[in-house]
Design a protein around this motif. Structure first.
Motif, PDB file in Angstrom:
ATOM      1  N   CYS A  18       0.818  -1.221   0.000  1.00  0.00           N
ATOM      2  CA  CYS A  18       0.000   0.000   0.000  1.00  0.00           C
ATOM      3  C   CYS A  18       0.847   1.264   0.000  1.00  0.00           C
ATOM      4  O   CYS A  18       0.556   2.216  -0.732  1.00  0.00           O
ATOM      5  N   GLY A  19       1.887   1.291   0.821  1.00  0.00           N
ATOM      6  CA  GLY A  19       2.737   2.477   0.893  1.00  0.00           C
ATOM      7  C   GLY A  19       3.440   2.776  -0.418  1.00  0.00           C
ATOM      8  O   GLY A  19       3.504   3.923  -0.859  1.00  0.00           O
ATOM      9  N   LYS A  20       3.962   1.730  -1.052  1.00  0.00           N
ATOM     10  CA  LYS A  20       4.635   1.928  -2.337  1.00  0.00           C
ATOM     11  C   LYS A  20       3.634   2.383  -3.403  1.00  0.00           C
ATOM     12  O   LYS A  20       3.954   3.232  -4.229  1.00  0.00           O
ATOM     13  N   ALA A  21       2.434   1.798  -3.382  1.00  0.00           N
ATOM     14  CA  ALA A  21       1.425   2.192  -4.361  1.00  0.00           C
ATOM     15  C   ALA A  21       1.045   3.664  -4.200  1.00  0.00           C
ATOM     16  O   ALA A  21       0.895   4.388  -5.184  1.00  0.00           O
ATOM     17  N   ILE A  22       0.918   4.119  -2.953  1.00  0.00           N
ATOM     18  CA  ILE A  22       0.609   5.531  -2.720  1.00  0.00           C
ATOM     19  C   ILE A  22       1.742   6.411  -3.247  1.00  0.00           C
ATOM     20  O   ILE A  22       1.506   7.421  -3.920  1.00  0.00           O
ATOM     21  N   ALA A  23       2.981   6.029  -2.962  1.00  0.00           N
ATOM     22  CA  ALA A  23       4.131   6.806  -3.443  1.00  0.00           C
ATOM     23  C   ALA A  23       4.173   6.827  -4.969  1.00  0.00           C
ATOM     24  O   ALA A  23       4.393   7.883  -5.576  1.00  0.00           O
TER      25      ALA A  23
END
Length: 147
Positions: A18-23
């Motif tokens: 999720c964090g990478k996708a947001i970034a």
């Protein structure tokens, strides 16, 4: 008229949490605005414009001014990278503002070591008038909302 920025996020990477996708989505939004400014300069230098070019200029102004913070509607869809790349190529050929995001330092964790690799992570497609654009709807309908 509803202008929409579509983010096409990879769903074929186990490392895309999720964090990478947001970034990566943030990278895509920034790349879109950067791309659009180049598009606008080219548009303003021409004496004759195609329909999609004029719609894009109008749609971006609507999109950017729909909030006081300078952004509009963004929808994130998901797919395999091969499908994303194919769609982006079609949109570009049709004159849309679209592009693939290439992260030169995408992090992959392997135990205690982090490797940074160059990787295509997602893409963006700007649709200046979602309600009336049957071509865009047809090209994007296979992609579900990102979850």
């Amino acid at each position: 008229m509803t202008a929409v920025l579509y983010i096409l996020m990879r769903n074929d990477l186990d490392s895309m949490n999720c964090g990478k996708a947001i970034a990566q989505g943030s990278h895509a939004s920034n790349a879109f605005v950067h791309h659009f400014h180049g598009f606008a300069q080219e548009y303003n230098s021409k004496s004759v414009h195609m329909g999609i070019e004029t719609a894009t200029m109008s749609g971006f102004n609507e999109w950017e001014n729909s909030t006081r913070q300078g952004f509009g509607t963004v929808l994130t869809l998901e797919a395999k990278m091969s499908d994303i790349s194919n769609r982006v190529e079609l949109f570009q050929a049709l004159g849309y503002v679209a592009g693939v995001i290439h992260d030169p330092t995408y992090p992959i964790v392997d135990g205690q070591v982090v490797h940074y690799i160059p990787l295509d992570t997602c893409a963006y497609v700007f649709v200046p008038n979602k309600e009336n654009d049957t071509m865009a709807s047809h090209l994007l309908k296979q992609f579900p909302l990102h979850r």
